[in-house]
Design a protein around this motif. Structure first.
Motif, PDB file in Angstrom:
ATOM      1  N   UNK A   1      -3.488  13.916   6.710  1.00 38.75           N
ATOM      2  CA  UNK A   1      -4.195  15.163   6.381  1.00 38.75           C
ATOM      3  C   UNK A   1      -4.010  16.173   7.510  1.00 38.75           C
TER       4      UNK A   1
ATOM      5  N   UNK B   1      -4.025   7.667   7.267  1.00 35.36           N
ATOM      6  CA  UNK B   1      -4.354   8.585   6.170  1.00 35.36           C
ATOM      7  C   UNK B   1      -4.916   9.885   6.757  1.00 35.36           C
TER       8      UNK B   1
ATOM      9  N   UNK C   1     -15.339   0.868  10.785  1.00 37.33           N
ATOM     10  CA  UNK C   1     -14.976   2.124  10.137  1.00 37.33           C
ATOM     11  C   UNK C   1     -14.555   1.846   8.706  1.00 37.33           C
ATOM     12  N   UNK C   2     -14.917   2.752   7.830  1.00 35.92           N
ATOM     13  CA  UNK C   2     -14.512   2.619   6.436  1.00 35.92           C
ATOM     14  C   UNK C   2     -14.554   3.995   5.793  1.00 35.92           C
ATOM     15  N   UNK C   3     -14.033   4.111   4.584  1.00 35.79           N
ATOM     16  CA  UNK C   3     -14.319   5.323   3.822  1.00 35.79           C
ATOM     17  C   UNK C   3     -15.635   5.079   3.094  1.00 35.79           C
TER      18      UNK C   3
ATOM     19  N   UNK D   1     -12.448   9.474   2.019  1.00 35.87           N
ATOM     20  CA  UNK D   1     -11.287   8.585   2.211  1.00 35.87           C
ATOM     21  C   UNK D   1     -10.022   9.300   2.593  1.00 35.87           C
ATOM     22  N   UNK D   2      -9.829  10.539   2.123  1.00 38.21           N
ATOM     23  CA  UNK D   2      -8.617  11.282   2.477  1.00 38.21           C
ATOM     24  C   UNK D   2      -9.060  12.616   3.092  1.00 38.21           C
ATOM     25  N   UNK D   3      -9.286  13.627   2.296  1.00 37.42           N
ATOM     26  CA  UNK D   3      -9.729  14.918   2.797  1.00 37.42           C
ATOM     27  C   UNK D   3     -10.978  15.285   2.018  1.00 37.42           C
TER      28      UNK D   3
ATOM     29  N   UNK E   1      -6.105  -7.209   2.209  1.00 35.92           N
ATOM     30  CA  UNK E   1      -6.582  -5.892   1.755  1.00 35.92           C
ATOM     31  C   UNK E   1      -8.093  -5.731   1.878  1.00 35.92           C
TER      32      UNK E   1
ATOM     33  N   UNK F   1      -7.721  -2.289   6.737  1.00 36.30           N
ATOM     34  CA  UNK F   1      -8.368  -1.142   6.085  1.00 36.30           C
ATOM     35  C   UNK F   1      -8.558  -0.003   7.089  1.00 36.30           C
ATOM     36  N   UNK F   2      -8.995  -0.357   8.296  1.00 33.08           N
ATOM     37  CA  UNK F   2      -9.236   0.669   9.315  1.00 33.08           C
ATOM     38  C   UNK F   2      -7.931   1.310   9.769  1.00 33.08           C
TER      39      UNK F   2
ATOM     40  N   UNK G   1      -5.217   1.651   8.050  1.00 32.97           N
ATOM     41  CA  UNK G   1      -4.680   2.503   6.981  1.00 32.97           C
ATOM     42  C   UNK G   1      -5.493   3.788   6.848  1.00 32.97           C
ATOM     43  N   UNK G   2      -6.804   3.710   7.105  1.00 31.05           N
ATOM     44  CA  UNK G   2      -7.603   4.939   7.145  1.00 31.05           C
ATOM     45  C   UNK G   2      -7.127   5.844   8.279  1.00 31.05           C
TER      46      UNK G   2
ATOM     47  N   UNK H   1      -3.746  -0.014  -1.834  1.00 31.78           N
ATOM     48  CA  UNK H   1      -3.588   1.060  -0.845  1.00 31.78           C
ATOM     49  C   UNK H   1      -4.496   0.814   0.368  1.00 31.78           C
ATOM     50  N   UNK H   2      -5.520   1.618   0.587  1.00 30.91           N
ATOM     51  CA  UNK H   2      -6.309   1.447   1.822  1.00 30.91           C
ATOM     52  C   UNK H   2      -7.118   0.162   1.830  1.00 30.91           C
ATOM     53  N   UNK H   3      -7.358  -0.419   0.651  1.00 35.78           N
ATOM     54  CA  UNK H   3      -8.180  -1.628   0.595  1.00 35.78           C
ATOM     55  C   UNK H   3      -9.657  -1.290   0.718  1.00 35.78           C
TER      56      UNK H   3
ATOM     57  N   UNK I   1       0.861  -1.182   0.000  1.00 38.37           N
ATOM     58  CA  UNK I   1       0.000   0.000   0.000  1.00 38.37           C
ATOM     59  C   UNK I   1       0.895   1.229   0.000  1.00 38.37           C
ATOM     60  N   UNK I   2       0.510   2.238  -0.757  1.00 41.00           N
ATOM     61  CA  UNK I   2       1.179   3.538  -0.672  1.00 41.00           C
ATOM     62  C   UNK I   2       0.180   4.510  -0.067  1.00 41.00           C
ATOM     63  N   UNK I   3       0.552   5.093   1.050  1.00 39.16           N
ATOM     64  CA  UNK I   3      -0.369   5.887   1.855  1.00 39.16           C
ATOM     65  C   UNK I   3       0.179   7.306   1.978  1.00 39.16           C
TER      66      UNK I   3
END
Lengths: 409, 169
Positions: free
Chosen positions: A355, A351, B79-81, B118-120, A338, A344-345, A347-348, B162-164, A199-201
Motif C-alpha cells: 500500500x 501487504x 499483530x493481525x488484521x 487488512x490492506x488499506x 496459514x 500471517x504477521x 504477510x501483513x 493469502x494472508x491467513x 498466497x497471492x499478496x
C-alpha cells in the motif's frame, strides 16, 4: 533529512544506503526484471517427492511461461515448456497427476493437447499428430515439433531446479557454496513434503525476499521476541554473503518453551541441533528455512509489480514414521502454517508495504542502512541482494531512472 | 442397552443443531472462551484440507483445549488484521448413536471476512469478501447438560488463504 544519505550511492562508505521505492512499483522495471533476471537464472520449483512415480507430473509457471515437470519412465525428472508447438495451447492443465491416466483426447502414458490431440511422450517427443499425412503431406516431421526442453536438475534437498535460459551456467556455479551451511541437513538422506499452501499478496516480490533477508522485523513477531530475541545467541547470528546474490543466516538455540503453548523440538534433521534455526536466501526469490524439526521452502512467482504468489512447502525426512511426521507438521504449523503465529504477521507486513509503495505513488527513499557487523539486525542480506540486482539490471536501486529528473526523497 | 426413543432422538437432533449454530455465533462474536465452554475437556480441533498439488491430505492446524485456550490468551500479543469473520452454516446431517451417547454432524460453512485494516482501511474497510468455504465434521458427547463438542474437523475446500488468520474458524 537530518541523516547522512548519499544522493545516488548504494552501500558505499558511511552513507545510509537506500533504494528508490519505484523499484518495488514500476511496471517497466518489473518487465525488465522478468527478462534480465527471472528468465536467466536457476529457479527452485517443486520437490521431487511431489512426483514420486515414473510418469508423475507437476505444472507451474515461471516468468509467465507455463512449465511441465515430469518424471520419465527412466525415473529422471525433466522440464518442458507446457505449450503445444501446434497452436500454442496449454498441454497439461491440472496442477499434478500421472500420465498413466488416459485423457479424453489422448492415450495413456502420453501428454496430450486436448485441442487437436497432438501427443507427446515423457521425453517431450511428439509421437502422434492426427491425420498428419493428409494435412502436412511430407512438409512436417514429428521430430521438429518436440516440446521445448529446459535445463533441469534435482538438487539441494531434492528440489527440482529449472531455468528458462538454455545457455544458463551450471546450477553448481550459480549456487556456489551458499548451501554449505545446510548441506548435511538437506542431502544426508531423502526428504519428503508434508505441507503446501500458497498466497497471492498485493505487493512486490522483492519485499518478501527483503523480509526473509532481514531479522530486524522480529519486533513484529511476539513469538520470535519471546523465543529468540530475548534468548542467548540471537544477536550473534551471522549473515554470510555469497556470489550471485545469495546469503545465509547462522544458527542459534531457540527456546520454544518461552512462548505459552509451544514446546522445544524433539525431532531434527541430520546435523541440525533440535532447536537450531538456519536460513539460506537465494537470489532472486527462494528461501530455505530450517527450524529444528521442519524445513520451510518459499518460492515466489512474480505476477506484477504489485502482485506476487508465494508458495510455502514444509518438509521432513522421508523415513519418518507417521507419528514423527505428525510431530513435524505440528511444529511447522505453530508458526508457519496459514493459521500459524508468524506467517500471517509477515504477510501483513508486506501487504502494508504494497500500500505504501503502490504503483504511481510518489518516489520515496527506503532505508537499507543497518550495519551491525553482519549480525542478525544488520541489513547486509538485503544490500547483497540489490548489488546483484543492480549488476543484472544495469540500474542503481537508489537511482533507477537517472535519465529522469525526479529523485526519491 | 439404552436405546433412545424417537422423540428423544428428535430432541437430540435439535439440540445438536442448536449447539453448532450457537458455536458459530460465539465464534463470530470472538467470544472464544465461551465457545470453548461448549467443548468437552478432551476436545480436539483440526483444520485440514487435501492438496491436489502435492496429492496429500494436510493438517494446517491442530490443538486440544489447553492449546486453544493458550492460543486465545496470546492473541492480544500478536499483530493481525481486524476484519470480522462471519460464518454461515447449514447443518446437513446429524447421526446420533443412542447407546454410546454420542453423535456426529456434518455441516457446510462459508466464512466471510468484513475488512477493517487488512490492506488499506480507507479504501477497503466495510468490504466483505469470501474467505473460506468447507465443511465442519463434528463429533459430540451427550451428557445431562446436553451435547458437548469432542471433535471438530474444519475441512477446507479453499486452499489459497493469502494472508491467513490467527482465529479459529
Amino acid at each position: 533529512m537530518n541523516i547522512e544519505m548519499g544522493k545516488a550511492a548504494y552501500d558505499i562508505g558511511e552513507a545510509i544506503p537506500y533504494v528508490d521505492s519505484r523499484i518495488y512499483s514500476d511496471r517497466n522495471i518489473f518487465e525488465e526484471e522478468l527478462e534480465k533476471i527471472w528468465k536467466k537464472v536457476w529457479l527452485a520449483t517443486v520437490h521431487e517427492s511431489e512426483l514420486p512415480e515414473p510418469l508423475d507430473f507437476r505444472t507451474l509457471t515461471l516468468a509467465r511461461e507455463p512449465i511441465i515437470i515430469v518424471r520419465g519412465s527412466d525415473n529422471k525428472v525433466r522440464a518442458f515448456l507446457n505449450v503445444c508447438p501446434h497452436r500454442g495451447n496449454l498441454i497439461l492443465r491440472q496442477p499434478s497427476g500421472s500420465l498413466t491416466v488416459a485423457e479424453p483426447s489422448g492415450n495413456a502414458n502420453h501428454m496430450t493437447c486436448m485441442f487437436h490431440a497432438w501427443q507427446f511422450d515423457c521425453f517431450g517427443g511428439c509421437v502422434d499428430i492426427p491425420r498428419a499425412k493428409a494435412g502436412y503431406q511430407d512438409r512436417l516431421r514429428k521430430e521438429d515439433v518436440s516440446l521445448k526442453k529446459l535445463p533441469c536438475e534435482v538438487a539441494h534437498g531434492g528440489f527440482v531446479w529449472v531455468s528458462l535460459d538454455s545457455n544458463v551456467e551450471p546450477l553448481s556455479e550459480y549456487i556456489g557454496a551458499a548451501f554449505d551451511i545446510m548441506k548435511q541437513e538437506l542431502d544426508t538422506e531423502p526428504l519428503t513434503i508434508f505441507h503446501y499452501h500458497k498466497a497471492i499478496i498485493p505487493s512486490n516480490y522483492k519485499l518478501w525476499h527483503d523480509t526473509n533477508s532481514e531479522f530486524y522485523h522480529d519486533y513484529m513477531h511476539y513469538f520470535n521476541r519471546a523465543t529468540s530475541m530475548q534468548q542467548k545467541g540471537y544477536f550473534e547470528r551471522q549473515y554470510t554473503a555469497f556470489p550471485n546474490g545469495h546469503c545465509t543466516v547462522g544458527s542459534m538455540e531457540v527456546k520454544y518453551d518461552a512462548y505459552q503453548g509451544a514446546a522445544d523440538r524433539v525431532l531434527s534433521f541430520p546435523g541440525m541441533a533440535r532447536n537450531g534455526w538456519k536460513m539460506v536466501d537465494l537470489f532472486p526469490g527462494a528461501t530455505y528455512n530450517i527450524r529444528g524439526s521442519s524445513l520451510r521452502v518459499d518460492t515466489m512467482t512474480p505476477l506484477g509489480p504489485d502482485r506476487v504468489m508465494i508458495e510455502f512447502r514444509g518438509l521432513g525426512l522421508k523415513r519418518d514414521s507417521m507419528e514423527e511426521q505428525e510431530q513435524r507438521v505440528r511444529d511447522h504449523n505453530t508458526i508457519w502454517g496459514p493459521f500459524g503465529r508468524n506467517l500471517h504477521e509477515d504477510l501483513l507486513g508486506i501487504t502494508g508495504q504494497g500500500v505504501g509503495m503502490q504503483p504511481g505513488s510518489t518516489p520515496r527513499r527506503i532505508l537499507h542502512g543497518r550495519r551491525e557487523n553482519n549480525t542478525i539486525h544488520d541489513e547486509i542480506g538485503m544490500r547483497h541482494f540489490y548489488k546483484e540486482w543492480s549488476g543484472r539490471m544495469g540500474r542503481s536501486p537508489s537511482d533507477p531512472f537517472p535519465e529522469v529528473a525526479v529523485a526519491a526523497e | 442397552m439404552n436405546i433412545l426413543a424417537k422423540s428423544e432422538l428428535k430432541s437430540l437432533d435439535q439440540a445438536i443443531r442448536e449447539t453448532i449454530y450457537r458455536a458459530c455465533l460465539l465464534l463470530d462474536d470472538e467470544k472464544f472462551m465461551d465457545w470453548l465452554a461448549l467443548c468437552a475437556p478432551d476436545f480436539n480441533y483440526r483444520i485440514t484440507t487435501y492438496s491436489p498439488e502435492i496429492r496429500r491430505n494436510m493438517t494446517w492446524y491442530q490443538q486440544d483445549v489447553a492449546g486453544l485456550r493458550g492460543m486465545i490468551e496470546m492473541l492480544p500479543k500478536h499483530n493481525t488484521d481486524h476484519g470480522r469473520l462471519t460464518r454461515h452454516v447449514t447443518v446437513y446431517t446429524v447421526e446420533a448413536d443412542g447407546s454410546q451417547r454420542e453423535a456426529k454432524a456434518v455441516s457446510s460453512f462459508a466464512c466471510y471476512r468484513t475488512m477493517l485494516d487488512g490492506i488499506n482501511s480507507h479504501i477497503d474497510s466495510g468490504e466483505t469478501q469470501l474467505f473460506l468455504i468447507g465443511k465442519y465434521y463434528d463429533r459430540f458427547r451427550i451428557d445431562e447438560d446436553g451435547p458437548r463438542f469432542v471433535e471438530r474437523n474444519v475441512f477446507l475446500d479453499t486452499r489459497r488463504l493469502d494472508k491467513g488468520s490467527h482465529y479459529p474458524i
